[in-house]
Design a protein around this motif. Structure first.
Motif, PDB file in Angstrom:
ATOM      1  N   TYR A   1       0.838  -1.191   0.000  1.00  0.00           N
ATOM      2  CA  TYR A   1       0.000   0.000   0.000  1.00  0.00           C
ATOM      3  C   TYR A   1       0.873   1.240   0.000  1.00  0.00           C
ATOM      4  CZ  TYR A   1      -3.591  -3.333   0.772  1.00  0.00           C
ATOM      5  OH  TYR A   1      -4.429  -4.382   0.595  1.00  0.00           O
ATOM      6  N   VAL A   2       0.426   2.222  -0.697  1.00  0.00           N
ATOM      7  CA  VAL A   2       1.172   3.461  -0.820  1.00  0.00           C
ATOM      8  C   VAL A   2       1.219   4.126   0.549  1.00  0.00           C
ATOM      9  CG1 VAL A   2       1.255   5.692  -1.977  1.00  0.00           C
ATOM     10  CG2 VAL A   2       0.393   3.709  -3.203  1.00  0.00           C
ATOM     11  N   ASP A   3       2.385   4.589   0.919  1.00  0.00           N
ATOM     12  CA  ASP A   3       2.555   5.207   2.231  1.00  0.00           C
ATOM     13  C   ASP A   3       2.197   6.688   2.155  1.00  0.00           C
ATOM     14  OD1 ASP A   3       3.169   5.509   4.892  1.00  0.00           O
ATOM     15  OD2 ASP A   3       5.319   5.717   4.547  1.00  0.00           O
ATOM     16  N   THR A   4       0.898   6.953   2.011  1.00  0.00           N
ATOM     17  CA  THR A   4       0.417   8.323   1.976  1.00  0.00           C
ATOM     18  C   THR A   4      -0.712   8.468   2.981  1.00  0.00           C
ATOM     19  OG1 THR A   4      -1.185   7.844   0.243  1.00  0.00           O
ATOM     20  CG2 THR A   4       0.963   8.632  -0.470  1.00  0.00           C
ATOM     21  N   GLU A   5      -0.883   9.653   3.432  1.00  0.00           N
ATOM     22  CA  GLU A   5      -1.964   9.933   4.370  1.00  0.00           C
ATOM     23  C   GLU A   5      -3.247  10.173   3.591  1.00  0.00           C
ATOM     24  OE1 GLU A   5      -3.084  13.410   7.521  1.00  0.00           O
ATOM     25  OE2 GLU A   5      -1.024  12.698   7.498  1.00  0.00           O
ATOM     26  N   VAL A   6      -4.301   9.487   4.003  1.00  0.00           N
ATOM     27  CA  VAL A   6      -5.605   9.652   3.369  1.00  0.00           C
ATOM     28  C   VAL A   6      -6.430  10.566   4.261  1.00  0.00           C
ATOM     29  CG1 VAL A   6      -7.705   8.495   2.611  1.00  0.00           C
ATOM     30  CG2 VAL A   6      -5.494   7.379   2.302  1.00  0.00           C
ATOM     31  N   THR A   7      -6.908  11.661   3.707  1.00  0.00           N
ATOM     32  CA  THR A   7      -7.733  12.596   4.462  1.00  0.00           C
ATOM     33  C   THR A   7      -9.193  12.300   4.165  1.00  0.00           C
ATOM     34  OG1 THR A   7      -6.009  14.274   4.280  1.00  0.00           O
ATOM     35  CG2 THR A   7      -8.212  15.023   4.883  1.00  0.00           C
ATOM     36  N   ILE A   8      -9.963  12.154   5.232  1.00  0.00           N
ATOM     37  CA  ILE A   8     -11.382  11.850   5.085  1.00  0.00           C
ATOM     38  C   ILE A   8     -12.188  12.964   5.731  1.00  0.00           C
ATOM     39  CG2 ILE A   8     -13.222  10.242   5.698  1.00  0.00           C
ATOM     40  CD1 ILE A   8     -11.078   8.054   5.709  1.00  0.00           C
ATOM     41  N   THR A   9     -13.063  13.560   4.935  1.00  0.00           N
ATOM     42  CA  THR A   9     -13.956  14.587   5.458  1.00  0.00           C
ATOM     43  C   THR A   9     -15.102  13.889   6.188  1.00  0.00           C
ATOM     44  OG1 THR A   9     -13.437  15.994   3.580  1.00  0.00           O
ATOM     45  CG2 THR A   9     -15.418  16.542   4.827  1.00  0.00           C
ATOM     46  N   PRO A  10     -15.408  14.323   7.405  1.00  0.00           N
ATOM     47  CA  PRO A  10     -16.500  13.673   8.144  1.00  0.00           C
ATOM     48  C   PRO A  10     -17.818  13.766   7.376  1.00  0.00           C
ATOM     49  CG  PRO A  10     -15.260  15.134   9.586  1.00  0.00           C
ATOM     50  CD  PRO A  10     -14.789  15.382   8.180  1.00  0.00           C
ATOM     51  N   PRO A  11     -18.473  12.624   7.155  1.00  0.00           N
ATOM     52  CA  PRO A  11     -19.741  12.649   6.432  1.00  0.00           C
ATOM     53  C   PRO A  11     -20.848  13.296   7.261  1.00  0.00           C
ATOM     54  CG  PRO A  11     -19.127  10.389   7.001  1.00  0.00           C
ATOM     55  CD  PRO A  11     -18.059  11.287   7.496  1.00  0.00           C
ATOM     56  N   SER A  12     -21.664  14.115   6.616  1.00  0.00           N
ATOM     57  CA  SER A  12     -22.748  14.788   7.340  1.00  0.00           C
ATOM     58  C   SER A  12     -24.122  14.454   6.761  1.00  0.00           C
ATOM     59  CB  SER A  12     -22.527  16.301   7.327  1.00  0.00           C
ATOM     60  OG  SER A  12     -22.487  16.778   6.006  1.00  0.00           O
ATOM     61  N   SER A  13     -24.149  13.482   5.852  1.00  0.00           N
ATOM     62  CA  SER A  13     -25.420  13.062   5.264  1.00  0.00           C
ATOM     63  C   SER A  13     -25.252  11.638   4.741  1.00  0.00           C
ATOM     64  CB  SER A  13     -25.817  13.986   4.114  1.00  0.00           C
ATOM     65  OG  SER A  13     -24.948  13.787   3.013  1.00  0.00           O
ATOM     66  N   PRO A  14     -26.365  10.946   4.502  1.00  0.00           N
ATOM     67  CA  PRO A  14     -26.259   9.612   3.906  1.00  0.00           C
ATOM     68  C   PRO A  14     -25.522   9.622   2.559  1.00  0.00           C
ATOM     69  CG  PRO A  14     -28.432   9.894   4.844  1.00  0.00           C
ATOM     70  CD  PRO A  14     -27.754  11.238   4.908  1.00  0.00           C
ATOM     71  N   GLU A  15     -25.718  10.666   1.787  1.00  0.00           N
ATOM     72  CA  GLU A  15     -25.014  10.751   0.503  1.00  0.00           C
ATOM     73  C   GLU A  15     -23.503  10.866   0.712  1.00  0.00           C
ATOM     74  OE1 GLU A  15     -24.946  13.122  -3.737  1.00  0.00           O
ATOM     75  OE2 GLU A  15     -26.429  13.694  -2.243  1.00  0.00           O
ATOM     76  N   ASP A  16     -23.090  11.608   1.737  1.00  0.00           N
ATOM     77  CA  ASP A  16     -21.665  11.698   2.062  1.00  0.00           C
ATOM     78  C   ASP A  16     -21.108  10.322   2.427  1.00  0.00           C
ATOM     79  OD1 ASP A  16     -21.729  14.437   1.659  1.00  0.00           O
ATOM     80  OD2 ASP A  16     -21.656  14.940   3.808  1.00  0.00           O
TER      81      ASP A  16
END
Length: 75
Positions: free
Chosen positions: A1-16
């Motif tokens: 796996y690529v050694d990079t940081e994955v940024t995840i935006t907190p989901p605020s809806s079912p679509e997110d």
């Protein structure tokens, strides 16, 4: 796996949540995200979707109660 940081935006809806899971699939296939992390995201997303559903149900019930001029008894 690529050694990079994955940024995840907190989901605020079912679509997110849907978009987050779709991106996780892409990232796993591209070897950017460990499948174990994707599995954890899937598990947490399930709980989050249930929370969204519960909140939506509570809001809809409150709206109906307001329209009827009643209030449900809390247990």
């Amino acid at each position: 796996y690529v050694d990079t940081e994955v940024t995840i935006t907190p989901p605020s809806s079912p679509e997110d949540v849907k978009n987050l899971l779709a991106q996780a699939v892409v990232d796993v296939r591209a070897r950017k995200l460990d499948p174990r992390i994707a599995s954890t995201l899937t598990y947490m997303s399930s709980a989050l979707l249930k929370a969204f559903e519960s909140t939506d149900t509570e809001k809809r019930l409150a709206k109906l109660e307001g329209a009827l001029g009643t209030k449900a008894e809390k247990s």
